[in-house]
Design a protein around this motif. Structure first.
Motif, mmCIF file in Angstrom:
data_model
loop_
_atom_site.group_PDB
_atom_site.id
_atom_site.type_symbol
_atom_site.label_atom_id
_atom_site.label_comp_id
_atom_site.label_asym_id
_atom_site.label_seq_id
_atom_site.Cartn_x
_atom_site.Cartn_y
_atom_site.Cartn_z
ATOM 1 N N GLY A 1 51.837 -9.101 18.743
ATOM 2 C CA GLY A 1 52.924 -9.503 17.863
ATOM 3 C C GLY A 1 52.439 -10.326 16.694
ATOM 4 N N ILE A 2 53.343 -11.163 16.196
ATOM 5 C CA ILE A 2 53.048 -11.972 15.018
ATOM 6 C C ILE A 2 53.498 -13.409 15.270
ATOM 7 N N TYR A 3 52.631 -14.357 14.927
ATOM 8 C CA TYR A 3 52.978 -15.774 15.005
ATOM 9 C C TYR A 3 53.996 -16.132 13.916
ATOM 10 N N PRO A 4 54.669 -17.283 14.040
ATOM 11 C CA PRO A 4 55.612 -17.711 12.987
ATOM 12 C C PRO A 4 54.969 -17.834 11.605
ATOM 13 N N ASN A 5 53.646 -18.101 11.547
ATOM 14 C CA ASN A 5 52.963 -18.210 10.257
ATOM 15 C C ASN A 5 52.538 -16.839 9.722
ATOM 16 N N LEU B 1 50.507 -14.617 10.976
ATOM 17 C CA LEU B 1 49.198 -14.106 11.371
ATOM 18 C C LEU B 1 49.354 -13.276 12.641
ATOM 19 N N CYS B 2 48.423 -12.358 12.865
ATOM 20 C CA CYS B 2 48.472 -11.503 14.050
ATOM 21 C C CYS B 2 48.233 -12.331 15.309
ATOM 22 N N ALA B 3 48.989 -12.022 16.368
ATOM 23 C CA ALA B 3 48.945 -12.798 17.605
ATOM 24 C C ALA B 3 48.243 -12.052 18.719
ATOM 25 N N HIS B 4 47.085 -11.507 18.425
ATOM 26 C CA HIS B 4 46.342 -10.847 19.507
ATOM 27 C C HIS B 4 44.857 -11.148 19.353
ATOM 28 N N ASN C 1 45.737 -9.342 9.693
ATOM 29 C CA ASN C 1 46.188 -10.490 8.908
ATOM 30 C C ASN C 1 46.217 -10.182 7.414
#
Length: 112
Positions: free
Chosen positions: A4-8, A10-13, A21
């Protein structure tokens, strides 16, 4: 954890994914401005949720700095600065306008 994606945004993996990113940032930039030599299109794919907004310092082809503001999904103000003399066609709100840019002058336009 799990993608997924962080609130900022950026990619969350793991591991850190530079292509994801930078790819996301490039996709958002293309939604706001598309350009090729001598042509700039503003807001070609604006999401409905982004009714109002402002962009400062985006670069278009030809080393043109573009600042613009939109309201209710329509361009309101545009500012173009070029590092060298050139002619560019600006398209926004269904209107095409040819502008002659010079490095010692900023081109400001208001669309109402």
């Amino acid at each position: 954890m799990g993608g997924g994606i962080y609130p900022n945004m950026l990619c969350a993996h793991p591991p850190f994914q530079i292509d994801g990113n930078f790819g996301f940032a490039a996709a958002v930039a293309e939604m706001l401005i598309q350009s090729r030599k001598g042509y700039i299109l503003l807001l070609p794919a604006l999401p409905d949720e982004w009714k109002d907004g402002k962009v400062q310092g985006m670069k278009a082809q030809g080393d043109i700095t573009v600042d613009f503001e939109w309201r209710e999904g329509r361009i309101h103000r545009v500012r173009l600065c070029s590092s060298h003399e050139q002619k560019v066609t600006l398209e926004c709100n269904g209107i095409s306008k040819t502008v002659f840019l010079k490095p010692d002058r900023t081109e400001n336009m208001i669309f109402d």
